[in-house]
Design an enzyme around this catalytic site. Structure first.
Site, PDB file in Angstrom:
ATOM      1  N   CYS A   5       0.828  -1.210   0.000  1.00  0.00           N
ATOM      2  CA  CYS A   5       0.000   0.000   0.000  1.00  0.00           C
ATOM      3  C   CYS A   5       0.861   1.259   0.000  1.00  0.00           C
ATOM      4  CB  CYS A   5      -0.922  -0.010   1.221  1.00  0.00           C
ATOM      5  SG  CYS A   5      -2.122  -1.361   1.199  1.00  0.00           S
ATOM      6  N   ASP A  45       5.046 -10.159 -22.040  1.00  0.00           N
ATOM      7  CA  ASP A  45       4.125 -11.291 -21.908  1.00  0.00           C
ATOM      8  C   ASP A  45       3.034 -10.982 -20.892  1.00  0.00           C
ATOM      9  OD1 ASP A  45       5.678 -12.677 -23.729  1.00  0.00           O
ATOM     10  OD2 ASP A  45       6.757 -13.836 -22.196  1.00  0.00           O
ATOM     11  N   CYS A  98      -6.369  -4.728   3.146  1.00  0.00           N
ATOM     12  CA  CYS A  98      -5.715  -5.366   4.282  1.00  0.00           C
ATOM     13  C   CYS A  98      -6.725  -5.504   5.420  1.00  0.00           C
ATOM     14  CB  CYS A  98      -4.522  -4.537   4.744  1.00  0.00           C
ATOM     15  SG  CYS A  98      -3.238  -4.312   3.500  1.00  0.00           S
ATOM     16  N   CYS A 139      -6.857  -2.521   7.638  1.00  0.00           N
ATOM     17  CA  CYS A 139      -6.767  -1.228   6.958  1.00  0.00           C
ATOM     18  C   CYS A 139      -7.808  -0.239   7.475  1.00  0.00           C
ATOM     19  CB  CYS A 139      -6.945  -1.418   5.451  1.00  0.00           C
ATOM     20  SG  CYS A 139      -6.922   0.116   4.506  1.00  0.00           S
ATOM     21  N   CYS A 179      -7.216   4.276   0.602  1.00  0.00           N
ATOM     22  CA  CYS A 179      -7.272   2.914   0.077  1.00  0.00           C
ATOM     23  C   CYS A 179      -8.679   2.595  -0.416  1.00  0.00           C
ATOM     24  CB  CYS A 179      -6.839   1.916   1.146  1.00  0.00           C
ATOM     25  SG  CYS A 179      -6.883   0.191   0.611  1.00  0.00           S
TER      26      CYS A 179
END
Length: 423
Positions: A200, A385, A405, A408, A413
């Site tokens: 994060c 790729d 999380c 969190c 976030c």
């Protein structure tokens, strides 16, 4: 003595170090010339850090893909680093005023600016030691340019693919990249995190900034975004690390080669963040295990953590501690592998080299550093790729991207996840 930690710009007490400035100061000339001659042929590199796009002109004047839409942008997102000494001050100010990576609470802006101003002269000295600036932009441009050449062949339906750079704390910045996307008539953009392992504080911080700048500029709907948010087990990445380790092992006498201990060194993380469930620690472990599997576990290995800041607990054991303790037990030969980085910068060129010099002073004479993947075509092919699979899968991000999380409490976030879920 007191040494200034070059990567996190904090004071820390260590043993004295030898002067290796001249060796690091020649890094750019020696490394870049070897790269051009021995590894691959690339176009000349412009040092103009304000240029956000790399080789952005579509081939033969093409401005649309075969689908009739504009070019596909691949945005290489990373922390960045000052390309010259004048950029060090602004770089530190952006870093210390970002609460996503260094939370300072209510005084974030004022205290962050104060710390940055106080530390700029010392940090400039450290960048002088490695040639006057970070090579991270150089390598990112090479990786992006070569990757997009491969993508044009692998994915003609979304060609042309144009590489852009968006650094969080040094030019080219996120807001500049967005202006360049607009100028290039881009329709689809892939935010490609150059942190293979998610945290994060790193990948999250870069994407938080992308969200903020899109909103500030009113560009929320200007591009179709998708995200390559983590790739700790990508086979090209694993093979590139393994190849670099194998090349370094060859520099040891054959009779001691199998006894060399491989020390995977990653930037540390505060235990408060680890306790919340940040996936970075176990994704680092996954990468190192995959590399050792590729090497058939021929050598012993250790995971270690560098660049701790301040008195609070961080992930351990620390890289310099590991070197010293193994050395005290008679282990003189070790290889330091910067497992969390896609290009060399201050933490590899200065900090790891300082550890090596410390070790020599203590009689631990066989410690060597593996270069980051830099211009490895094995790694660049792996990046191509990865992005090709991402484009063809037509998914906006990995399944793990929306998993917060467990502990969190960050509003940014939640805002990041909600924002990109709309694409």
């Amino acid at each position: 003595m007191i040494r200034f930690c070059p990567s996190c710009f904090a004071l820390k007490r260590t043993a004295p170090v030898l002067n290796h400035t001249s060796r690091l100061g020649n890094y750019f000339n020696n490394t870049f010339s070897k790269f051009s001659v021995n590894r691959m042929s690339v176009s000349s590199y412009s040092s103009d850090a304000s240029s956000t796009v790399m080789d952005e002109s579509p081939p033969n004047g093409v401005t649309k893909s075969v689908s009739g839409k504009g070019p596909t942008a691949v945005v290489m997102m990373n922390m960045g680093g000052p390309s010259n000494l004048d950029e060090v001050g602004p770089f530190l100010e952006r870093l210390f005023t970002d609460g996503d990576i260094i939370p300072l609470g209510y005084f974030q802006n004022s205290l962050g600016k104060f710390i940055a101003k106080r530390r700029t002269p010392k940090v400039q000295n450290h960048y002088s030691d490695i040639g006057g600036g970070s090579p991270i932009l150089h390598w990112t441009r090479i990786q992006g340019s070569e990757m997009c050449k491969i993508l044009d062949k692998k994915c003609p339906e979304s060609a042309p693919h144009l590489p852009f750079v968006a650094f969080r704390y040094a030019p080219p910045l996120t807001e500049d990249m967005l202006d360049e996307l607009k100028k290039a008539n881009v329709s689809r953009a892939v935010a490609f995190s150059q942190y293979p392992q998610w945290s994060c504080a790193t990948s999250g911080a870069s994407l938080n900034e992308l969200r903020r700048k899109l909103i500030e500029k009113g560009m929320e709907k200007d591009f179709e975004w998708s995200i390559v948010d983590r790739w700790p087990l990508q086979q090209g990445l694993i093979n590139a690390f393994a190849e670099n380790i194998e090349e370094t092992l060859k520099t040891y006498p054959e009779d001691v080669r199998d006894d060399v201990v491989i020390v995977f060194s990653a930037h540390s993380l505060p235990m408060s963040q680890v306790a919340k469930g940040d996936p970075y620690v176990y994704e680092i472990a996954a990468t190192s295990q995959a590399v050792m599997k590729r090497l058939n576990y021929k050598n012993k290995f250790v995971n270690a953590w560098q660049s701790k800041v301040g008195p609070l607990p961080w992930m351990s054991p620390a890289t310099d501690f590991v070197i010293e303790q193994l050395g005290n037990r008679g282990q003189k030969n070790m290889i330091l592998v910067p497992i969390a980085f896609t290009s060399d910068h201050i933490e590899t060129l200065k900090e790891l080299e300082d550890y090596i010099e410390d070790a020599k002073q203590k009689g631990i004479t066989g410690v060597k550093r593996v270069s980051s993947i830099n211009g490895s075509m094995t790694a660049i092919q792996g990046m191509a790729d990865l992005v090709a699979e991402h484009l063809k899968a037509k998914v906006p991000y990995s399944r793990q991207f929306t998993q917060r999380c467990p502990g969190c409490t960050s509003e940014s976030c939640a805002e990041r996840i909600n924002f990109f879920q709309d694409f």
